[in-house]
Write a protein that holds these residues in place. Structure first.
Motif, PDB file in Angstrom:
ATOM      1  N   VAL A   1     -11.757  -1.644  13.249  1.00 44.60           N
ATOM      2  CA  VAL A   1     -12.010  -1.075  11.927  1.00 44.60           C
ATOM      3  C   VAL A   1     -13.484  -1.236  11.589  1.00 44.60           C
ATOM      4  O   VAL A   1     -14.171  -2.110  12.133  1.00 44.60           O
TER       5      VAL A   1
ATOM      6  N   ASP B   1      -7.750   4.245   8.493  1.00 40.74           N
ATOM      7  CA  ASP B   1      -8.655   3.107   8.660  1.00 40.74           C
ATOM      8  C   ASP B   1      -8.538   2.083   7.541  1.00 40.74           C
ATOM      9  O   ASP B   1      -8.619   0.876   7.773  1.00 40.74           O
ATOM     10  N   ASP B   2      -8.299   2.538   6.296  1.00 42.49           N
ATOM     11  CA  ASP B   2      -8.234   1.584   5.195  1.00 42.49           C
ATOM     12  C   ASP B   2      -6.923   0.790   5.168  1.00 42.49           C
ATOM     13  O   ASP B   2      -6.798  -0.186   4.423  1.00 42.49           O
TER      14      ASP B   2
ATOM     15  N   GLN C   1      -7.774   3.574  14.215  1.00 44.21           N
ATOM     16  CA  GLN C   1      -7.829   4.733  13.313  1.00 44.21           C
ATOM     17  C   GLN C   1      -7.251   5.952  14.030  1.00 44.21           C
ATOM     18  O   GLN C   1      -7.556   6.209  15.199  1.00 44.21           O
TER      19      GLN C   1
ATOM     20  N   ASN D   1     -17.167  -2.019   6.776  1.00 45.81           N
ATOM     21  CA  ASN D   1     -17.109  -1.607   5.371  1.00 45.81           C
ATOM     22  C   ASN D   1     -15.680  -1.663   4.835  1.00 45.81           C
ATOM     23  O   ASN D   1     -15.437  -2.154   3.736  1.00 45.81           O
ATOM     24  N   GLU D   2     -14.713  -1.181   5.621  1.00 48.92           N
ATOM     25  CA  GLU D   2     -13.319  -1.224   5.186  1.00 48.92           C
ATOM     26  C   GLU D   2     -12.791  -2.658   5.185  1.00 48.92           C
ATOM     27  O   GLU D   2     -12.021  -3.052   4.297  1.00 48.92           O
TER      28      GLU D   2
ATOM     29  N   GLU E   1     -14.279  -4.413   2.116  1.00 45.34           N
ATOM     30  CA  GLU E   1     -13.746  -3.837   0.885  1.00 45.34           C
ATOM     31  C   GLU E   1     -12.303  -4.278   0.644  1.00 45.34           C
ATOM     32  O   GLU E   1     -11.924  -4.600  -0.495  1.00 45.34           O
ATOM     33  N   LYS E   2     -11.487  -4.325   1.692  1.00 48.72           N
ATOM     34  CA  LYS E   2     -10.077  -4.704   1.518  1.00 48.72           C
ATOM     35  C   LYS E   2      -9.904  -6.211   1.371  1.00 48.72           C
ATOM     36  O   LYS E   2      -8.902  -6.677   0.834  1.00 48.72           O
TER      37      LYS E   2
ATOM     38  N   SER F   1     -22.852  -1.420   8.385  1.00 46.27           N
ATOM     39  CA  SER F   1     -21.530  -1.553   8.979  1.00 46.27           C
ATOM     40  C   SER F   1     -21.496  -1.062  10.424  1.00 46.27           C
ATOM     41  O   SER F   1     -22.272  -0.184  10.815  1.00 46.27           O
TER      42      SER F   1
ATOM     43  N   SER G   1     -11.523   8.381  -4.632  1.00 43.52           N
ATOM     44  CA  SER G   1     -11.111   8.255  -3.237  1.00 43.52           C
ATOM     45  C   SER G   1     -11.807   9.225  -2.285  1.00 43.52           C
ATOM     46  O   SER G   1     -11.741   9.046  -1.075  1.00 43.52           O
TER      47      SER G   1
ATOM     48  N   SER H   1     -16.182   4.866  -3.492  1.00 45.36           N
ATOM     49  CA  SER H   1     -14.887   4.519  -2.913  1.00 45.36           C
ATOM     50  C   SER H   1     -14.873   3.056  -2.484  1.00 45.36           C
ATOM     51  O   SER H   1     -13.894   2.586  -1.903  1.00 45.36           O
ATOM     52  N   TYR H   2     -15.954   2.341  -2.759  1.00 47.84           N
ATOM     53  CA  TYR H   2     -16.097   0.944  -2.343  1.00 47.84           C
ATOM     54  C   TYR H   2     -16.471   0.068  -3.538  1.00 47.84           C
ATOM     55  O   TYR H   2     -17.553  -0.511  -3.602  1.00 47.84           O
TER      56      TYR H   2
END
Length: 286
Positions: free
Chosen positions: A70, A53-54, A10, A73-74, A77-78, A180, A141, A119-120
């Motif tokens: 990372v 980070d995302d 990040q 959580n990211e 989510e991704k 996380s 976002s 955002s998740y």
């Protein structure tokens, strides 16, 4: 050309600071000046990419980067196809549901048929489905906390560390849905040469983290108390015991886990230990 691995980190924020601190403690030297998006180590075969980070899970999955640090959580989510090599133990937080602080809350079915801003959306959707709760999810976002006050949603789902941001926006945390921390992820198709470099990096990270989770203990003890004291601080294999100039006493050197520190120290004192010194361990190789 000698092989080199790329690691995505990040580019700013607390996760970036903690990630780079760990890497520097591993003895890896590099320059990361303000606004710099790439950097190469001067003493280890690794190149750094400083990213949002995302974006990191996607870059690693696509092979643009070999490794990435990372937040879980990211990563979840991704939903990218990568390997998780190691949990890193820092940048811990939780993804929680929150509602206006004046509202009464009983259980997760409070959100049945309501609107939730987040955002998740994937993590939240999976959680609600598992709880058999049907709610309308509004993906935004940023500035999720403002959603209830402007009428967009009755509740929010967002990352929480201390909870102070929620309180400042008139909200209260009611459900934790995901915990996380930072993780080290890896592309699934690395060749043998790159995997060898990754193993060397993991060796250094493990040594640094093992050192942080343990303390080096030195103490003096009467010889008739040694059996009890050794049982309290058994060390990696066994303690080192050296005779003191004073007859009937010995010096004991060992290692104690951080989470056992205060409890064991009190027991050591009760067993007759004196002059207890507790020293941080910089690195620990098992």
């Amino acid at each position: 050309m000698n092989p080199i691995i790329r690691i995505a980190v990040q580019k700013s924020g607390r996760l970036s600071e903690d990630s780079l601190s760990l890497i520097k403690e591993c003895g890896i030297k590099f320059y990361n000046g303000t606004g710099k998006l790439k950097s190469t180590s001067t003493n280890f075969p690794i190149e750094f990419l400083f990213l949002r980070d995302d974006d990191i899970p996607g870059y690693v999955a696509d092979g643009v980067a070999d490794l990435g640090i990372v937040g879980e959580n990211e990563l979840v989510e991704k939903d990218k196809d990568v390997n998780v090599l190691k949990k890193l133990g820092f940048s811990k937080c939780r993804l929680s549901l929150a509602i206006p602080k004046g509202e009464e809350y009983t259980n997760i079915h409070h959100f049945q048929g309501k609107n939730i801003a987040t955002s998740y959306p994937k993590i939240l959707s999976d959680f609600l489905e598992n709880q058999n709760v049907h709610a309308e999810i509004h993906e935004i976002s940023g500035s999720v906390e403002i959603a209830p006050s402007i009428g967009l949603a009755e509740g929010i789902c967002d990352i929480v560390s201390s909870g102070s941001t929620l309180m400042m926006n008139g909200l209260k945390e009611v459900e934790t849905i995901f915990k996380s921390e930072a993780v080290l992820i890896c592309n699934k198709k690395l060749d043998a040469e790159k995997l060898e470099i990754v193993d060397k990096l993991l060796f250094r990270m493990n040594a640094v983290q093992k050192g942080k989770s343990n303390k080096y203990v030195l103490l003096n003890a009467p010889n008739d108390a040694l059996d009890k004291i050794i049982s309290l601080i058994p060390g990696m294999r066994s303690p080192t015991i050296l005779p003191l100039a004073q007859e009937g006493w010995s010096s004991v050197h060992s290692v104690i886990a951080e989470d056992q520190f205060w409890e064991n120290i009190e027991e050591l004192r009760s067993a007759g230990a004196e002059g207890i010194l507790v020293v941080p361990i910089e690195k620990m190789v098992i």
